[in-house]
Design a protein around this motif. Structure first.
Motif, PDB file in Angstrom:
ATOM      1  N   LEU A  81       0.818  -1.216   0.000  1.00 25.92           N
ATOM      2  CA  LEU A  81       0.000   0.000   0.000  1.00 25.92           C
ATOM      3  C   LEU A  81       0.856   1.273   0.000  1.00 25.92           C
ATOM      4  O   LEU A  81       2.083   1.205  -0.004  1.00 25.92           O
ATOM      5  N   SER A  82       0.164   2.413   0.035  1.00 30.24           N
ATOM      6  CA  SER A  82       0.850   3.674  -0.274  1.00 30.24           C
ATOM      7  C   SER A  82       1.920   4.089   0.727  1.00 30.24           C
ATOM      8  O   SER A  82       2.984   4.566   0.326  1.00 30.24           O
ATOM      9  N   THR A 125      -7.015   2.116  -7.210  1.00 31.61           N
ATOM     10  CA  THR A 125      -7.092   2.983  -6.022  1.00 31.61           C
ATOM     11  C   THR A 125      -7.297   4.452  -6.367  1.00 31.61           C
ATOM     12  O   THR A 125      -6.892   4.905  -7.450  1.00 31.61           O
ATOM     13  N   ILE A 126      -7.826   5.184  -5.406  1.00 29.41           N
ATOM     14  CA  ILE A 126      -7.872   6.649  -5.536  1.00 29.41           C
ATOM     15  C   ILE A 126      -6.471   7.272  -5.548  1.00 29.41           C
ATOM     16  O   ILE A 126      -6.323   8.429  -5.909  1.00 29.41           O
ATOM     17  N   TYR A 155       2.963   3.997  -5.051  1.00 32.82           N
ATOM     18  CA  TYR A 155       1.787   3.131  -5.103  1.00 32.82           C
ATOM     19  C   TYR A 155       0.808   3.591  -6.199  1.00 32.82           C
ATOM     20  O   TYR A 155       0.340   2.783  -7.008  1.00 32.82           O
ATOM     21  N   PHE A 192     -10.612   1.590  -5.892  1.00 34.88           N
ATOM     22  CA  PHE A 192     -11.219   1.608  -4.566  1.00 34.88           C
ATOM     23  C   PHE A 192     -10.857   2.868  -3.799  1.00 34.88           C
ATOM     24  O   PHE A 192      -9.731   3.367  -3.885  1.00 34.88           O
ATOM     25  N   PRO A 193     -11.819   3.323  -2.970  1.00 36.71           N
ATOM     26  CA  PRO A 193     -11.497   4.362  -1.991  1.00 36.71           C
ATOM     27  C   PRO A 193     -10.844   3.689  -0.778  1.00 36.71           C
ATOM     28  O   PRO A 193     -10.526   2.494  -0.842  1.00 36.71           O
ATOM     29  N   GLY A 194     -10.663   4.392   0.327  1.00 38.90           N
ATOM     30  CA  GLY A 194     -10.212   3.749   1.560  1.00 38.90           C
ATOM     31  C   GLY A 194     -11.251   2.730   1.990  1.00 38.90           C
ATOM     32  O   GLY A 194     -12.447   3.011   1.941  1.00 38.90           O
ATOM     33  N   GLY A 205      -1.245   1.499   4.685  1.00 36.45           N
ATOM     34  CA  GLY A 205      -1.997   2.403   3.825  1.00 36.45           C
ATOM     35  C   GLY A 205      -2.004   3.814   4.394  1.00 36.45           C
ATOM     36  O   GLY A 205      -1.548   4.051   5.523  1.00 36.45           O
ATOM     37  N   THR A 206      -2.529   4.750   3.629  1.00 36.18           N
ATOM     38  CA  THR A 206      -2.600   6.130   4.102  1.00 36.18           C
ATOM     39  C   THR A 206      -4.020   6.472   4.533  1.00 36.18           C
ATOM     40  O   THR A 206      -4.234   7.380   5.328  1.00 36.18           O
ATOM     41  N   SER A 207      -4.995   5.706   4.021  1.00 46.56           N
ATOM     42  CA  SER A 207      -6.368   5.895   4.495  1.00 46.56           C
ATOM     43  C   SER A 207      -6.571   5.200   5.844  1.00 46.56           C
ATOM     44  O   SER A 207      -7.672   5.228   6.392  1.00 46.56           O
ATOM     45  N   TRP A 301      -5.447  13.241  -3.108  1.00 43.06           N
ATOM     46  CA  TRP A 301      -6.511  12.275  -3.434  1.00 43.06           C
ATOM     47  C   TRP A 301      -7.850  12.995  -3.453  1.00 43.06           C
ATOM     48  O   TRP A 301      -8.052  13.938  -2.685  1.00 43.06           O
TER      49      TRP A 301
HETATM   50  N1  SER Z   1      -6.086   2.397   1.052  1.00 42.35           N
HETATM   51  C1  SER Z   1      -5.018   2.725   0.146  1.00 42.35           C
HETATM   52  C2  SER Z   1      -3.876   3.321   0.862  1.00 42.35           C
HETATM   53  O1  SER Z   1      -4.113   4.063   1.773  1.00 42.35           O
HETATM   54  C3  SER Z   1      -5.490   3.698  -0.879  1.00 42.35           C
HETATM   55  O2  SER Z   1      -6.214   3.051  -1.843  1.00 42.35           O
HETATM   56  O3  SER Z   1      -2.757   3.075   0.497  1.00 42.35           O
END
Ligand code: SER
Length: 344
Positions: A81-82, A125-126, A155, A192-194, A205-207, A301
């Motif tokens: 993830l990000s 992903t967003i 990412y 996908f969103p978070g 992840g960042t979300s 985002w």
């Molecule tokens: N959930 C993912 C992230 O935060 C974003 O799609 O990396």
């Protein structure tokens, strides 16, 4: 070795993989072949026909899975993830792009061998978006698929590249070689969103500030949020994410006007989530200490996504909006109690 109709799920032990395998196993239409870097927990492994511990980059193991099983579709969920990706960008590129290439190549060979198109479902992903500043983000509101594709994370760059690779394998692969075949990969991506699950916490992840806030509040522990209170990104519950995967998977090829679709459900700010949690859970104790780097990702985002194409082409219809997500799914499942929706 199984030669029943099979689907391959990579990242099988991850957040989406766990939810997807539970649903697929209930439907009992396919043998499920699970692949994950770590051994699956026994309960999840029990839902798979076969499970393998290994790397999506492995150029021996991945072809062997296709040889040993009648794999007719791939759910390629494995990824860094990000935030993890930004800690080790080269490794993220290898896993996220190299792993996808390895799967696409083997899926293309499988299509020729089985003389059938091989559906390849890919969570994008967003993070593929890159809004230049906060005023543009606010003005843009619900972003459409073809706008603002300037990601600033490895990412996001990786996922956007994979979307293009998927399109290439579906429409143009090997145009000038003897490998050219009428049978091809049928790549379908969801941006996908978070995602928020009542059963698993994401990592890297960042979300993640949203699920972390929720889990801490349920446990009665203080939580320091790394995003600003006004940070707004789209979110979705895991059951709705899994349902959207199954819907796009089942859609006839002719009904798909695109290979890549936005999907969203609701889009609260961090502060709106904090307020909801504080209202319902006496243990909620949320403060803010902004991590500038992660905030910078979030600020690029979109606030929300335009998912009208997904609604029109294959019936995207998330069950949970903001309040329902917390009142009817997340909080009851995490606390083992029913929360009165009217309190929210
Ligand atoms: N959930 C993912 C992230 O935060 C974003 O799609 O990396």
């Amino acid at each position: 070795m199984s030669k029943r109709h099979s689907v391959l799920v990579t990242g099988a032990g991850g957040e989406i993989g766990t939810g997807l395998i539970q649903r697929l196993s209930n439907e009992n239409a396919f043998d499920i072949i699970g692949l994950d870097l770590k051994g699956l927990d026994p309960e999840l492994a029990g839902l798979c026909t076969s499970s393998y511990t290994g790397d999506v980059l492995d150029t021996d193991l991945v072809p062997r899975l296709f040889l040993d099983h009648q794999i007719e579709a791939v759910f390629h969920l494995a990824a860094m993830l990000s935030s993890s990706g930004e800690r080790n960008p080269e490794r993220a590129f290898d896993v996220n792009v190299g792993g996808t290439m390895n799967l696409l190549k083997n899926a293309a060979e499988q299509a020729r061998y089985l003389e059938a198109n091989i559906r390849f479902i890919f969570p994008s992903t967003i993070a593929v978006y890159g809004l230049p500043d906060l005023s543009t983000k606010k003005r843009a509101a619900k972003v459409r698929e073809n706008d603002f594709l300037n990601p600033i994370t490895m990412y996001g760059v990786n996922k956007l590249s994979c979307e293009h690779l998927g399109y290439y394998y579906t429409h143009h692969y090997s145009a000038l070689s003897e490998k050219r075949s009428q049978w091809h990969v049928d790549f379908r991506a969801l941006r996908f969103p978070g995602l928020i699950s009542a059963h698993t916490l994401p990592s890297g992840g960042t979300s993640d500030y949203i699920p972390e806030m929720l889990y801490a509040a349920v446990a009665g522990k203080p939580y320091t949020c790394f995003a600003r209170p006004d940070t707004r990104i789209p979110l979705m519950t895991m059951p709705d994410a899994v349902e959207s995967i199954l819907r796009i998977f089942s859609a006839p090829f002719e009904s798909l006007g695109r290979t890549v679709y936005n999907v969203g459900a609701f889009a609260p700010s961090a502060e709106e989530v904090e307020n909801l949690l504080t209202e319902v859970l006496s243990g909620a104790d949320i403060s803010y200490e902004v991590n500038e780097s992660r905030q910078a990702f979030l600020d690029t985002w979109p606030e929300d996504v335009d998912d009208s194409a997904a609604q029109a082409d294959w019936g995207h219809a998330p069950q949970h909006k903001f309040k329902e997500a917390f009142a009817e799914y997340l909080i009851p499942a995490l606390t083992g109690t029913q929360t009165e929706p009217t309190h929210l």
